[in-house]
Design a protein around this motif. Structure first.
Motif, PDB file in Angstrom:
ATOM      1  N   UNK A  41     -11.407   0.082  10.911  1.00  0.00           N
ATOM      2  CA  UNK A  41     -10.215   0.818  10.475  1.00  0.00           C
ATOM      3  C   UNK A  41      -9.251  -0.152   9.803  1.00  0.00           C
ATOM      4  N   UNK A  42      -8.792   0.220   8.618  1.00  0.00           N
ATOM      5  CA  UNK A  42      -7.767  -0.582   7.947  1.00  0.00           C
ATOM      6  C   UNK A  42      -6.411  -0.060   8.377  1.00  0.00           C
ATOM      7  N   UNK A  43      -5.533  -0.958   8.815  1.00  0.00           N
ATOM      8  CA  UNK A  43      -4.248  -0.491   9.308  1.00  0.00           C
ATOM      9  C   UNK A  43      -3.145  -0.591   8.282  1.00  0.00           C
TER      10      UNK A  43
ATOM     11  N   UNK B 123      -9.012   9.639   9.010  1.00  0.00           N
ATOM     12  CA  UNK B 123      -9.400   8.236   9.119  1.00  0.00           C
ATOM     13  C   UNK B 123      -8.267   7.322   8.669  1.00  0.00           C
ATOM     14  N   UNK B 125      -5.084   7.943   8.721  1.00  0.00           N
ATOM     15  CA  UNK B 125      -3.980   7.938   9.678  1.00  0.00           C
ATOM     16  C   UNK B 125      -4.318   7.204  10.970  1.00  0.00           C
ATOM     17  N   UNK B 126      -5.592   7.124  11.303  1.00  0.00           N
ATOM     18  CA  UNK B 126      -5.971   6.323  12.473  1.00  0.00           C
ATOM     19  C   UNK B 126      -5.453   4.900  12.300  1.00  0.00           C
ATOM     20  N   UNK B 127      -5.383   4.462  11.070  1.00  0.00           N
ATOM     21  CA  UNK B 127      -4.843   3.133  10.806  1.00  0.00           C
ATOM     22  C   UNK B 127      -3.348   3.131  10.572  1.00  0.00           C
ATOM     23  N   UNK B 128      -2.843   4.152   9.884  1.00  0.00           N
ATOM     24  CA  UNK B 128      -1.452   4.100   9.423  1.00  0.00           C
ATOM     25  C   UNK B 128      -0.422   4.552  10.452  1.00  0.00           C
ATOM     26  N   UNK B 129      -0.849   5.201  11.513  1.00  0.00           N
ATOM     27  CA  UNK B 129       0.126   5.603  12.546  1.00  0.00           C
ATOM     28  C   UNK B 129       0.813   4.365  13.118  1.00  0.00           C
ATOM     29  N   UNK B 156      -8.992  10.277  19.149  1.00  0.00           N
ATOM     30  CA  UNK B 156      -9.161   8.849  18.872  1.00  0.00           C
ATOM     31  C   UNK B 156      -8.290   8.005  19.790  1.00  0.00           C
TER      32      UNK B 156
END
Lengths: 402, 250
Positions: A41-43, B123, B125-129, B156
């Motif tokens: 996952x890229x954050x 996917x 948003x799994x990172x951007x939250x 998730x």
């Protein structure tokens, strides 16, 4: 020195490491904190467009080596800092809870000796795993020259381990990194390959090399990568375009990093790993460097035009992969769909196959997308280059390279 | 123009669709309870009961993947999503397992396209939250997604942050998701009063993160277009490290 200053110094020193991937591990959460996501996952994405997935830091930027290209070399007069293991753990845990990061990427300058440095890395990660109960992704650098016992201990704690080969040729390494030996990263890679299990570096290993710092050819680089993929089952080789950070008469004088060349290397690297290409298909002695105007796959197709056009409804999976513009996903979709009906250009669009490049190299039911007399090298080549140029016009940032 | 009404749930939607197909009724559209019909439309609420067997039926007859596609289409922000599922269901009855490979069918192409969009946003948003720690150790975050992906995200984070208290607030759909170390709860925002007091440590770590973000980018390689490609501006408002930049540019 406060923690903010330390983090700035040690992140700044770590930023030249290209790898930030967090994929390949299925580590589960044991009712503590964190798990790994197999796809990664890229954050976030940094101002240079590279993904930020892991907290990428050095344990310390003090170093006993004097590699010419490195910001942290002994002879540079820069601010030095060192993290304590607790500091790293606190930052990692708190960043992770807030979903800033997917895990930790820990590397280090060499202090005292490779073994001592490695022990410090192990101490930190072991604290993070065992006392802080962290189950997220960890990528650690193995220090070349460290003993096998330590490599074994580190491998059991991390998801991915990597040892950098730094430069593609041994002459380059001797010239620019006189303290480093070519065989040491190889030793680590061999050890990791032989011991890799679900509990030892489950996400495998990778490596990195700087390109454009010595006068190596693209062919040398690709041969080196290809050999490493075969011999050590590496997941990735990262290529890092040389960025001048030091002044030294042994280093090339360039104004902008060779980003286009780096891009071509990655494209070719993918061809090796997913498209069943061999180095000889892409480059050879008469043709040892990449064409910067055309990507390696289109270049291959133009040089082997007699193999094309491929008939979409008949070509095998590997033949489909040879078509510029058709990737693994598109090829699989085509194979799946054509079992049930004959595909036309319109159907390909519906499948999500991008025809911008592919249309020049395929036929659907023996029909070319325009009059078949246009199927010749000069027509296709000029069109491909033209389309790329229009694309480049939009990305003004890279224009300076041409 | 007959518009058929279902209550909000996925299972109820499938139950209504199943009923319509069994009785050979062709709807002009299918909408949930909150829909306000126009003059030409005639809303019909059949008040069909949820039929859990449908889920089993889909899974055993056609596989888990078709069920996932239907669910993701249901979560999408699309005016004709219910009708798309209706036609997909109809075609599954006709062709069985292979239906999703029949990309000549409009409903198949459309379903796969929509479900891909939903899956992509989830996917991303799994990172951007970004969570903020509140004074009572609860992690709180705000998202404004196009599609209703909070259910996917909740699953998730249930696995990932299983020993934390957290809540995700979806501003665009007015839903809050709560987790109490055991179960996930979904509540309407209007039923909840929040006072957002950040914990003492919050300032330090958010500052450290913004600092890290600024440091890690290589200036010689600056590439704004590439960054926007991967991290679309519509999410920037709720991403801590680029929020300031976003507000400045507006």
């Amino acid at each position: 020195m406060n923690i903010q200053e330390k983090l700035t110094i040690l992140a700044d020193s770590a930023k030249y490491d290209a790898s930030c991937s967090s994929s390949g591990s299925t580590r589960a959460n044991k009712n503590d904190l964190g798990n790994a996501a197999y796809a990664g996952i890229c954050h976030s994405f940094a101002s240079d467009g590279r993904c930020i997935s892991l907290l990428k830091i050095l344990l310390t930027n003090c170093c006993i080596y004097d590699c010419k290209y490195c910001l942290n070399r002994k002879s540079n007069n820069i601010k030095r800092a060192i993290f304590t293991p607790e500091e790293i753990c606190e930052i990692t845990i708190n960043f992770y809870r807030r979903n800033y990061i997917e895990g930790l990427f820990l590397s280090s300058g060499i202090i005292k000796s490779p073994d001592y440095t490695m022990e410090q890395i192990i101490k930190t990660i072991s604290l993070l795993r065992n006392k802080y109960h962290f189950n997220g992704y960890i990528h650690a650098k193995a220090i070349p020259g460290a003993s096998e016992v330590l490599i074994n201990r580190l491998g059991k704690l991390v998801d991915r381990m990597s040892a950098n080969v730094e430069l593609p040729t041994s002459s380059g390494l001797k010239l620019l990194a006189p303290n480093k030996k070519e065989e040491e990263p190889a030793k680590i890679m061999k050890y990791v390959k032989e011991h890799r299990t679900k509990y030892f570096a489950p996400a495998g290993q990778s490596t990195q090399m700087i390109i454009g710092a010595t006068n190596e050819r693209d062919l040398d680089i690709m041969q080196k990568s290809s050999a490493m993929y075969q011999n050590y089952q590496l997941r990735r080789v990262f290529y890092s375009a040389y960025i001048p950070v030091n002044k030294d008469k042994l280093l090339p004088t360039i104004l902008t990093p060779p980003l286009k060349r780096e891009n071509r290397l990655y494209q070719a690297d993918w061809l090796l790993r997913y498209y069943n290409f061999k180095v000889e298909d892409i480059l050879d002695e008469n043709n040892p460097n990449f064409n910067l105007l055309i990507d390696p796959k289109a270049d291959y197709a133009l040089r082997h035009l007699d193999e094309f056009p491929k008939e979409i409804n008949k070509a095998s999976y590997y033949d489909l992969l040879k078509v510029p513009g058709i990737g693994v996903k598109s090829a699989q979709r085509i194979i799946n769909a054509r079992k049930f009906f004959k595909l036309t250009f319109k159907d390909l669009k519906k499948l999500g196959v991008v025809l911008k490049r592919a249309k020049y190299f395929i036929t659907c039911n023996n029909k070319y997308f325009i009059n078949e007399s246009y199927f010749n090298k000069s027509f296709i080549e000029s069109n491909l280059v033209l389309e790329d140029k229009q694309e480049i016009k939009r990305t003004t940032d890279q224009l300076s390279l041409f | 123009m007959n518009i058929y009404i279902y209550n909000y749930s996925f299972l109820n939607l499938l139950s209504v669709i199943d009923f319509l197909i069994t009785n050979k009724i062709k709807p002009a559209n299918i909408k949930n309870l909150s829909y306000t019909p126009n003059l030409l439309e005639n809303p019909i609420n059949l008040k069909i009961k949820d039929n859990p067997e449908i889920l089993e039926k889909i899974k055993t007859n056609w596989g888990l993947y078709p069920l996932k596609v239907m669910y993701y289409v249901y979560l999408a922000n699309d005016n004709y999503k219910e009708l798309t599922i209706y036609y997909l269901y109809l075609n599954f009855l006709k062709y069985g397992r292979i239906t999703l490979n029949l990309r000549k069918l409009k409903c198949v192409t459309k379903s796969l396209e929509i479900s891909q969009k939903v899956s992509n946003e989830a996917h991303k948003l799994k990172g951007f939250i970004r969570f903020e720690e509140m004074q009572n150790k609860v992690l709180y975050s705000i998202i404004e997604p196009t599609h209703n992906v909070i259910y996917i995200l909740a699953n998730h984070f249930k696995k990932r942050l299983s020993n934390e208290y957290w809540m995700i607030h979806d501003k665009s759909h007015n839903i809050i998701c709560l987790y109490d170390k055991k179960r996930i709860y979904f509540v309407n925002k209007d039923n909840l009063k929040l006072d957002n007091l950040k914990s003492a440590a919050e300032e330090l770590y958010s500052m450290l993160w913004c600092n890290f973000y600024q440091t890690i980018g290589i200036k010689e390689r600056k590439n704004d277009r590439c960054r926007r490609n991967f991290m679309p501006k519509k999410y920037w408002k709720n991403i801590l490290e680029v929020r300031d930049e976003y507000e400045k540019s507006n």
